[in-house]
Design a protein around this motif. Structure first.
Motif, PDB file in Angstrom:
ATOM      1  N   ASP A  18      -6.050   6.308  11.170  1.00  0.00           N
ATOM      2  CA  ASP A  18      -6.290   6.721   9.787  1.00  0.00           C
ATOM      3  C   ASP A  18      -5.105   6.372   8.891  1.00  0.00           C
ATOM      4  O   ASP A  18      -4.661   7.174   8.065  1.00  0.00           O
ATOM      5  N   MET A  19      -4.589   5.153   9.103  1.00  0.00           N
ATOM      6  CA  MET A  19      -3.457   4.666   8.319  1.00  0.00           C
ATOM      7  C   MET A  19      -3.742   3.257   7.840  1.00  0.00           C
ATOM      8  O   MET A  19      -4.497   2.525   8.472  1.00  0.00           O
ATOM      9  N   LYS A  20      -3.084   2.896   6.759  1.00  0.00           N
ATOM     10  CA  LYS A  20      -3.112   1.516   6.303  1.00  0.00           C
ATOM     11  C   LYS A  20      -2.001   0.765   7.020  1.00  0.00           C
ATOM     12  O   LYS A  20      -0.981   1.355   7.416  1.00  0.00           O
ATOM     13  N   THR A  21      -2.176  -0.530   7.173  1.00  0.00           N
ATOM     14  CA  THR A  21      -1.185  -1.346   7.871  1.00  0.00           C
ATOM     15  C   THR A  21       0.178  -1.231   7.215  1.00  0.00           C
ATOM     16  O   THR A  21       1.202  -1.109   7.897  1.00  0.00           O
ATOM     17  N   SER A  22       0.221  -1.270   5.894  1.00  0.00           N
ATOM     18  CA  SER A  22       1.505  -1.190   5.184  1.00  0.00           C
ATOM     19  C   SER A  22       2.202   0.145   5.450  1.00  0.00           C
ATOM     20  O   SER A  22       3.427   0.193   5.625  1.00  0.00           O
ATOM     21  N   GLU A  23       1.446   1.232   5.513  1.00  0.00           N
ATOM     22  CA  GLU A  23       2.034   2.540   5.796  1.00  0.00           C
ATOM     23  C   GLU A  23       2.617   2.576   7.210  1.00  0.00           C
ATOM     24  O   GLU A  23       3.731   3.043   7.429  1.00  0.00           O
TER      25      GLU A  23
END
Length: 139
Positions: free
Chosen positions: A32-37
């Motif tokens: 549940d994360m974006k790649t950038s995060e």
């Protein structure tokens, strides 16, 4: 006509890169994360506090976009900004205890997903891949 091996190597590299990035992106999204995060948290988790510029250089995200990502992670309580004691113009980004706990939980699963991508490749072949790609990257 002779086969152009440089062109073929380029095409195979690009297709492989796309496939690997898609697997990695799907793995990160499962947390549940974006790649950038994820990449920002991973950099701070393994390298310690950094400035926005240092993070940007480490994860290859522009500083403008980096501010947005840091704001989102700070809102989630996963990192925090702290002024540098030696230079008030400099802000260091620190991973919080909550961010460390999250990375301690998800990074091993991420690492295993990458291991699975390379499961058919011998250690010697991996070293060769690393060496060849470094040489290509230095061109």
């Amino acid at each position: 006509m002779r086969e152009n091996l440089s062109l073929k190597a380029f095409v195979v590299l690009m297709k492989s890169s796309k496939s690997v990035m898609e697997h990695v992106k799907n793995n990160i999204h499962s947390f549940d994360m974006k790649t950038s995060e994820f990449t920002v948290l991973e950099a701070l988790h393994h390298k310690g506090p950094m400035t926005v510029k240092q993070i940007s250089e480490a994860v290859l995200i522009g500083t403008g976009s980096m501010t947005y990502v840091i704001d989102k992670l700070e809102t989630k309580g996963l990192l925090e900004r702290r002024p540098c004691p030696d230079d008030r113009r400099v802000i260091h980004i620190h991973i919080t205890d909550k961010g460390t706990q999250l990375m301690d939980e998800i990074f091993p699963r991420h690492q295993q997903a990458i291991e699975n991508l390379f499961h058919d490749i011998t250690p010697k072949e991996k070293k060769t891949i690393i060496d060849v790609l470094k040489r290509v990257g230095k061109q």
